[in-house]
Design a protein around this motif. Sequence first.
Motif, PDB file in Angstrom:
ATOM      1  N   SER A 277      71.605  17.380  69.931  1.00 44.82           N
ATOM      2  CA  SER A 277      72.197  18.926  69.947  1.00 44.82           C
ATOM      3  C   SER A 277      72.334  19.408  68.631  1.00 44.82           C
ATOM      4  O   SER A 277      72.385  18.694  67.732  1.00 44.82           O
ATOM      5  N   GLY A 278      72.474  20.853  68.740  1.00 47.02           N
ATOM      6  CA  GLY A 278      73.084  21.408  67.332  1.00 47.02           C
ATOM      7  C   GLY A 278      74.164  20.890  66.771  1.00 47.02           C
ATOM      8  O   GLY A 278      74.228  20.952  65.721  1.00 47.02           O
ATOM      9  N   ASP A 279      75.225  20.423  67.559  1.00 50.34           N
ATOM     10  CA  ASP A 279      76.187  19.665  66.696  1.00 50.34           C
ATOM     11  C   ASP A 279      76.049  18.229  66.313  1.00 50.34           C
ATOM     12  O   ASP A 279      77.036  17.585  65.733  1.00 50.34           O
ATOM     13  N   GLY A 280      74.872  17.809  66.325  1.00 54.18           N
ATOM     14  CA  GLY A 280      74.530  16.365  66.131  1.00 54.18           C
ATOM     15  C   GLY A 280      74.845  15.271  66.811  1.00 54.18           C
ATOM     16  O   GLY A 280      74.456  14.277  66.644  1.00 54.18           O
ATOM     17  N   ALA A 281      75.271  15.850  68.144  1.00 53.95           N
ATOM     18  CA  ALA A 281      75.566  14.572  69.304  1.00 53.95           C
ATOM     19  C   ALA A 281      74.109  14.054  69.583  1.00 53.95           C
ATOM     20  O   ALA A 281      73.207  14.841  69.966  1.00 53.95           O
ATOM     21  N   ARG A 282      74.110  12.938  69.975  1.00 48.53           N
ATOM     22  CA  ARG A 282      72.708  12.172  70.524  1.00 48.53           C
ATOM     23  C   ARG A 282      72.904  11.983  72.068  1.00 48.53           C
ATOM     24  O   ARG A 282      74.027  11.661  72.360  1.00 48.53           O
TER      25      ARG A 282
END
Length: 361
Positions: free
Chosen positions: A192-197
Amino acid sequence: MRIVIVGAGVMGSATALELAQKGVKEIIVVERSVPGAEASSAAAGMLAAQIESRDDAELDGFVAARNAYGAWAWALRDKTGIDIGHHQTGALCIYREEALAAEARRKVEAQRAHGLAAEWLDGAGARRVEKELADDILGAAYFPDEAQVEPPRLVRALAAATAQAGIVMRTGTTVSTLLSEGGRCAGVSIVSGDGAREVLRADAVVLAAGSWSSLVPGIPEQLPRVRPVRGQIVMLEERSPRLRSIVFSDHAYVVPRGDGRVVCGATMESVGHCREITAAGIHKVLANTLSIAPRLGEAALVSSWCNFRPLVVTRTGEPGVPLVGTTPLPGLFIATGHHRNGILLAKAAAEAVANAITGAL
């Protein structure tokens, strides 16, 4: 049943709607940008089935896809209240060389024998249809049933319809890889855009990422690759609309919207994903436009843009056919590579992929 669709352009969104109409309850569309932000909304929106077809099999499919748009436009408007700008404006394909004109006359006769509306017009006859055409044209093939839509409106209608159908849209999300387990595609890994996988498991995955499709990690090596072909487009505005029909000339076209706006295009450039409007590109588009209808030189230049057509390239480097349906990896389906005809073939491709998925699962 859970289906994950990679790409929220016209192909991905239309496929999601078709699956929902077939009763699939859980559909997730993954989009790295915003729905329809790429080639879908940048296209000219021509439904030029008879002009674009290259053989009888393609002609039948293209014409069926074009003719289906009337009912689809009404259905989308009924669901969403959005008019996608579907109009049967007809199209002219103009010629200046006798050899090309002779070939076009043969195409017209073949299509007439096929039961389709087509007519060869000499230069004067073509200018009776569109009086603004250049004086030096030898003649034109006229196809009165050709039509157009406005892609940005189509994109908005599909976004509204998918929301109404309960389809989950995950925007700002990149697919880091396709998941392959036990010899089949089992979902996707996303960032996701916040880097969450996150891992999204699925019974089937649809790859509909346009000219980015071959950049998704995990796709089968056997699949032909999809390459971007940049097209630069210009919007002009006539203060009093004069043109009515779509007009083609070689790789150039003008598409009048009916209200004074005229879409003019387009370049064909193999420059990778280089998103630039260039002086040379716009010069070429405008020169081609004025060679079709010189008085468009009086029109206001309103805007310009570019995007990337997805072109299938075979292992030998030759252009290939669109990739629609199953793939060598069970559980992975595909809808991409339609090059110049993505808008025309969107619903037909979506139906084919939805049928393939529901038939296989």
